[in-house]
Each structure stands twice: as C-alpha cells, then as structure tokens.
Design a protein around this motif. Structure first.
Motif, mmCIF file in Angstrom:
data_model
loop_
_atom_site.group_PDB
_atom_site.id
_atom_site.type_symbol
_atom_site.label_atom_id
_atom_site.label_comp_id
_atom_site.label_asym_id
_atom_site.label_seq_id
_atom_site.Cartn_x
_atom_site.Cartn_y
_atom_site.Cartn_z
ATOM 1 N N PHE A 7 -42.584 -30.126 25.417
ATOM 2 C CA PHE A 7 -42.171 -28.903 26.090
ATOM 3 C C PHE A 7 -40.792 -29.149 26.717
ATOM 4 C CE2 PHE A 7 -42.859 -25.821 29.793
ATOM 5 C CZ PHE A 7 -42.611 -24.702 29.006
ATOM 6 N N GLY A 8 -39.768 -28.637 26.059
ATOM 7 C CA GLY A 8 -38.402 -28.877 26.547
ATOM 8 C C GLY A 8 -37.819 -27.637 27.195
ATOM 9 N N GLY A 9 -36.754 -27.840 27.948
ATOM 10 C CA GLY A 9 -36.065 -26.699 28.567
ATOM 11 C C GLY A 9 -34.989 -27.210 29.499
ATOM 12 N N HIS A 18 -43.066 -21.926 33.955
ATOM 13 C CA HIS A 18 -43.054 -23.090 33.060
ATOM 14 C C HIS A 18 -44.401 -23.833 33.140
ATOM 15 C CE1 HIS A 18 -38.442 -23.130 33.729
ATOM 16 N NE2 HIS A 18 -38.644 -22.713 32.511
ATOM 17 N N ALA A 21 -47.149 -21.917 31.516
ATOM 18 C CA ALA A 21 -47.015 -21.934 30.054
ATOM 19 C C ALA A 21 -47.487 -23.281 29.502
ATOM 20 C CB ALA A 21 -45.561 -21.690 29.661
ATOM 21 N N LYS A 45 -26.871 -23.255 25.455
ATOM 22 C CA LYS A 45 -26.729 -22.631 26.773
ATOM 23 C C LYS A 45 -25.468 -23.137 27.426
ATOM 24 C CE LYS A 45 -31.333 -21.739 28.546
ATOM 25 N NZ LYS A 45 -32.191 -21.963 29.690
ATOM 26 N N ASP A 108 -38.928 -16.193 23.447
ATOM 27 C CA ASP A 108 -37.471 -16.034 23.612
ATOM 28 C C ASP A 108 -36.716 -17.118 22.837
ATOM 29 O OD1 ASP A 108 -38.786 -17.645 25.629
ATOM 30 O OD2 ASP A 108 -36.808 -17.975 26.489
ATOM 31 N N GLN A 109 -37.323 -18.296 22.748
ATOM 32 C CA GLN A 109 -36.670 -19.401 22.028
ATOM 33 C C GLN A 109 -36.811 -19.228 20.510
ATOM 34 O OE1 GLN A 109 -35.221 -22.170 23.517
ATOM 35 N NE2 GLN A 109 -35.541 -21.239 25.517
ATOM 36 N N LEU A 131 -45.457 -19.404 22.167
ATOM 37 C CA LEU A 131 -46.230 -18.677 23.157
ATOM 38 C C LEU A 131 -45.690 -17.251 23.263
ATOM 39 C CD1 LEU A 131 -48.216 -19.021 25.609
ATOM 40 C CD2 LEU A 131 -46.165 -19.372 26.971
ATOM 41 N N ARG A 133 -44.710 -14.234 25.014
ATOM 42 C CA ARG A 133 -44.459 -14.014 26.444
ATOM 43 C C ARG A 133 -44.516 -12.560 26.845
ATOM 44 N NH1 ARG A 133 -39.343 -17.235 28.492
ATOM 45 N NH2 ARG A 133 -39.820 -15.923 30.281
ATOM 46 N N ILE A 160 -40.677 -14.501 35.486
ATOM 47 C CA ILE A 160 -39.629 -15.193 36.247
ATOM 48 C C ILE A 160 -38.843 -16.078 35.303
ATOM 49 C CG2 ILE A 160 -41.125 -17.160 36.868
ATOM 50 C CD1 ILE A 160 -38.445 -15.497 39.126
ATOM 51 N N SER A 161 -37.579 -16.290 35.615
ATOM 52 C CA SER A 161 -36.772 -17.236 34.845
ATOM 53 C C SER A 161 -36.010 -18.109 35.845
ATOM 54 C CB SER A 161 -35.781 -16.498 33.958
ATOM 55 O OG SER A 161 -34.788 -15.903 34.772
ATOM 56 N N SER A 162 -35.507 -19.239 35.363
ATOM 57 C CA SER A 162 -34.732 -20.124 36.246
ATOM 58 C C SER A 162 -33.485 -19.407 36.753
ATOM 59 C CB SER A 162 -34.318 -21.387 35.498
ATOM 60 O OG SER A 162 -35.447 -22.067 35.054
ATOM 61 N N ARG A 166 -32.503 -19.159 40.633
ATOM 62 C CA ARG A 166 -31.216 -19.622 41.188
ATOM 63 C C ARG A 166 -30.542 -18.512 41.982
ATOM 64 N NH1 ARG A 166 -30.473 -21.885 36.049
ATOM 65 N NH2 ARG A 166 -28.935 -20.316 35.444
HETATM 66 P P1 ATP Z 1 -32.961 -19.772 32.160
HETATM 67 O O1 ATP Z 1 -33.198 -18.630 33.059
HETATM 68 O O2 ATP Z 1 -31.987 -20.806 32.705
HETATM 69 O O3 ATP Z 1 -32.656 -19.349 30.726
HETATM 70 P P2 ATP Z 1 -35.812 -20.241 31.767
HETATM 71 O O4 ATP Z 1 -36.554 -19.910 32.998
HETATM 72 O O5 ATP Z 1 -35.903 -19.263 30.614
HETATM 73 O O6 ATP Z 1 -34.315 -20.605 32.102
HETATM 74 P P3 ATP Z 1 -35.922 -22.648 30.169
HETATM 75 O O7 ATP Z 1 -35.720 -23.954 30.809
HETATM 76 O O8 ATP Z 1 -34.884 -22.125 29.271
HETATM 77 O O9 ATP Z 1 -36.323 -21.640 31.344
HETATM 78 O O10 ATP Z 1 -37.292 -22.549 29.393
HETATM 79 C C1 ATP Z 1 -38.028 -23.630 28.915
HETATM 80 C C2 ATP Z 1 -39.233 -23.098 28.140
HETATM 81 O O11 ATP Z 1 -40.078 -22.388 29.043
HETATM 82 C C3 ATP Z 1 -38.875 -22.118 27.037
HETATM 83 O O12 ATP Z 1 -39.651 -22.402 25.887
HETATM 84 C C4 ATP Z 1 -39.237 -20.764 27.615
HETATM 85 O O13 ATP Z 1 -39.669 -19.864 26.604
HETATM 86 C C5 ATP Z 1 -40.378 -21.093 28.544
HETATM 87 N N1 ATP Z 1 -40.425 -20.219 29.701
HETATM 88 C C6 ATP Z 1 -39.427 -19.944 30.560
HETATM 89 N N2 ATP Z 1 -39.824 -19.090 31.504
HETATM 90 C C7 ATP Z 1 -41.114 -18.808 31.264
HETATM 91 C C8 ATP Z 1 -42.089 -17.947 31.876
HETATM 92 N N3 ATP Z 1 -41.798 -17.226 32.946
HETATM 93 N N4 ATP Z 1 -43.323 -17.902 31.330
HETATM 94 C C9 ATP Z 1 -43.596 -18.633 30.224
HETATM 95 N N5 ATP Z 1 -42.738 -19.432 29.598
HETATM 96 C C10 ATP Z 1 -41.510 -19.535 30.097
#
Ligand code: ATP
Length: 389
Positions: A7-9, A18, A21, A45, A108-109, A131, A133, A160-162, A166
C-alpha cells in the motif's frame, strides 16, 4: 488468500481514510501482512510540501501501528530519485520469491495506472487490487489484462484527502476527525503543515478589488507586472513578486484611524517618529490587513508590502523589487520616469538610490522628515556604491 499487500502513497500526511482503506484491503483479501510504503518523490505528483521524508515515515508508523498486520517500509524514502513501484516490487519479489503480492490502490489511482512506469511489468509481479472509493461506475482501462486486476467494492469511504488535511491544518482548524491521535500530536509537536500555500493570483486580485478604486487597482496590476519582470531579471521569485506587487497598496484608501488600528491590532503599532509620516502608514497597515484579514502568512510577501514605501537597511531582493516596481510600473508618468526605468534595467541599487534621493528632496521641500528606515537604507546604498570592488 494469503500473501503480502503493498500500500503506497505520498502519505503527506497519512490519515484515517488511508488506515480504513488498508484495513478493508487486509480483511477482504485475508492478507497476513501489508507493507505501507511512503513514496520518496512520487513521479506523478508535485514534490511533497510540508513534511520531510522522516516526518512522513514517523507519521505512517504512528497511524498504522494500531494494526499488527501493518508494517511501514522506508525502501522508497531511502532510494534516491523518483519512486517507481515496479522497482519496489522487484526488490520485494527478489527477497521472497514464493510470496503472492497484491498492489493495493484506490480508484483515483486506477485512472492513471497506465501512466505508471512499466505498468505491464508491475502486473507481471503482482495482482492489482482496486478499492472502489465512490459510487461512480468503474471503468477499467481497456488495455489492462482483466485477470490481473481485482475490484473491491463495499468500502465505506471516509471523504478526506491529505491535501485537505494540509489545508485545514494550515488554517489552524480541527483535523482530529481525520487523523490518528498520535499522528496529530506529532504534527503539533513538530509544528508541521503550518505553511499556508500562496494565494492564487485571482484571489489576490479579488482582495484588492474589494478595497481599492479602479484607478488604484489598475496601478496595482501594473506594479504586479513590473515586479514580476524585475524578479525574472534579477533572480527573485516571480510569483511572490507578482503577488506582493498586486497587494502592496491594499490599504491605500483606508482612513488614518483604520490604518492606526490595524497596526496596533497586528502588534506593530506606529512608532512616535512615524506619527507625522501618514503617507507611509498604508504600507504598514497593508501588512497588518493581509495577515489579519486575508490570512497571508508568507513572510516574504508581508515584508515586501511593509517596506514598499520606505525601504529599510538589509532589504531582501523581493522587498527591493517591489519598491522599484512601484515607481517604474507602466502607469507611471512623472517627468524622469524613463531615467528610473533605465536605471532599474541596469541595477536595482542604482534605481533605489535615485528614488530615495528624489523622495528625500520632495520631503525636504515640504518641510517633512524622512523615515529613519529610509535614511538607514540610503546610507547603506551609498556605502555599497563607494566600496572598492
Ligand atoms: P493527496 O491529497 O496528497 O493526493 P491522498 O489523501 O489522496 O493524498 P495518497 O497518499 O495519494 O493520499 O493516497 C495513497 C493511497 O490511499 C491511494 O491508493 C489512494 O487511492 C488511497 N486513499 C487516499 N485517500 C483515501 C480515502 N479517503 N479513502 C480511501 N482510500 C484513500
């Protein structure tokens, strides 16, 4: 099924989406082990802002350690250059050739998977597990061999996203619903993610359009363009120069009382010697207004706005660019403007000194004092001029 999940990111920072997931993958695929691998330089990115590689590693440990199936792996962080998943998989397969590998990604990936370096090689080394989403119908890129891809549905997403984490952290708001408590504590302890991104040009324009007349707004646009051009010529940051130019006069039309109040509220009240220099208060009040009312935290922009009228000893390159741009912008038509423009094309110091001398002469004519910061800067510029090469 048993095997190892990858599981990378960017995990910048890792959040509970994360974690949730990764747990869903581990349950659904009955994985004994999931390696959580923070990327060094993620190839598709922009370079991660806000936290060092070490900090992201620690944050991953603090987030994922709640589940004994998870281990955080620093391979990609330690490898110089871009992080390619195919290299990581090759290294893992070489360590344990009999092991079944599952590459775990969100939908998304998947959209960009066929842009990944040697994606066909990746699919020879592992099964791609995706997965879902969101509820949008999933479209597998037609070139993917269907037997190497598994789609996992039924995941309850945490929206939520990173990037969002931030942004919320930068504005000092509550992120506790999305972060592991230990990770949040670490972020607070280390003061991570407090940098706010620079405002968009459009946003900066809107701020000043609210408080300036059309003529002043036009002047600000001209200064922004002149500052950007000088920055490009002299090696300052063009984006900051444009923004500082656009924002420099934001408090020009405020009343004296408003300016005084802003400076006091910002914790930099007017000094006794500035009481008689009301013509420069807008620069100091401008810094205060941008910080207090617009949330600008960028010290370079705030400084350039503060010093655009008076200057000061030890001007930064950006301060000086904006100071000079204000006097050579395309809308300026005073008698010797061409002279100042040609000085500026040759040397920022020469143009600055010329402008200061001119300001001092005008102040003297009207019986007013020069600002002490300007006097100090003039001295500095003169001594630089007379220094032997
Ligand atoms: P960023 O906002 O910087 O793009 P991100 O929150 O999407 O970051 P990544 O580090 O790019 O996070 O994601 C790592 C993995 O986690 C990816 O495979 C992504 O699909 C998955 N992922 C990210 N956010 C979620 C979430 N909220 N629920 C499930 N999976 C997630």
């Amino acid at each position: 099924m048993s095997g190892i999940g990858i599981f990378g990111g960017s995990f910048n920072p890792p959040h509970l989406g994360h974690l949730r997931a990764a747990q869903f993958f581990a349950d659904a695929l009955a994985l004994e082990r999931v390696l959580v691998i923070p990327a060094g330089e993620a190839p598709l990115k922009a370079a991660p802002r806000g936290a060092s590689a070490e900090a992201r590693l620690r944050l991953c440990e603090l987030t994922f350690s709640v589940d004994s199936r998870f281990a955080v792996d620093a391979t990609e962080l330690r490898r110089p250059g871009a992080s390619y998943t195919v290299d990581t998989l090759r290294a893992l397969c070489a360590q344990d050739p009999g092991q079944a590998c599952y590459l775990l990604i969100g939908t998304d990936q998947l959209e960009r998977f066929t842009q990944w370096n040697d994606w066909r090689g990746i699919l020879r080394l592992c099964t791609l597990c995706v997965l879902q989403r969101d509820a949008a119908p999933l479209r597998l890129p037609p070139e993917l061999p269907q037997d190497r891809v598994r789609l996992l549905t039924g995941f309850e997403p945490l929206e939520i996203s990173s990037t969002q984490v931030r942004a919320v952290l930068a504005y000092g708001e509550d992120v506790s619903p999305w972060l592991a408590p230990a990770a949040l504590q670490y972020i607070r302890q280390k003061g991570l993610y407090t940098d706010r991104p620079l405002p968009e040009r459009e946003t900066a324009h809107q701020w000043v359009a609210r408080v300036l007349s059309p003529e002043r707004l036009f002047h600000s646009q001209c200064v922004a363009e002149a500052a950007e051009a000088l920055a490009l010529q002299y090696g300052a940051e063009p984006e900051r120069a444009w923004l500082a130019g656009m924002l420099h006069d934001c408090m020009k039309l405020a009343t004296l009382e408003e300016k005084r109040e802003l400076c006091a509220r910002y914790g930099k009240p007017l000094l006794p010697e500035e009481e008689s220099a009301a013509q420069v208060w807008h620069a100091f009040a401008g810094e205060a207004w941008l910080a207090l009312e617009c949330g600008v935290t960028d010290p370079a922009i705030l400084s350039a706005v503060r010093w655009h009228c008076t200057g000061h000893a030890d001007m930064t390159l950006l301060d000086q660019v904006v100071f000079v741009a204000d006097l050579i912008s395309a809308d300026r038509h005073y008698p010797d403007v061409e002279q100042v423009r040609s000085l500026a094309a040759r040397s920022l110091d020469e143009a600055s000194l010329y402008i200061l001398n001119h300001i001092f002469a005008k102040l003297k004519q009207s019986g007013r004092q020069s600002h002490p910061a300007s006097i100090a800067w003039q001295k500095e510029l003169i001594s630089k001029q007379t220094e032997p090469e």
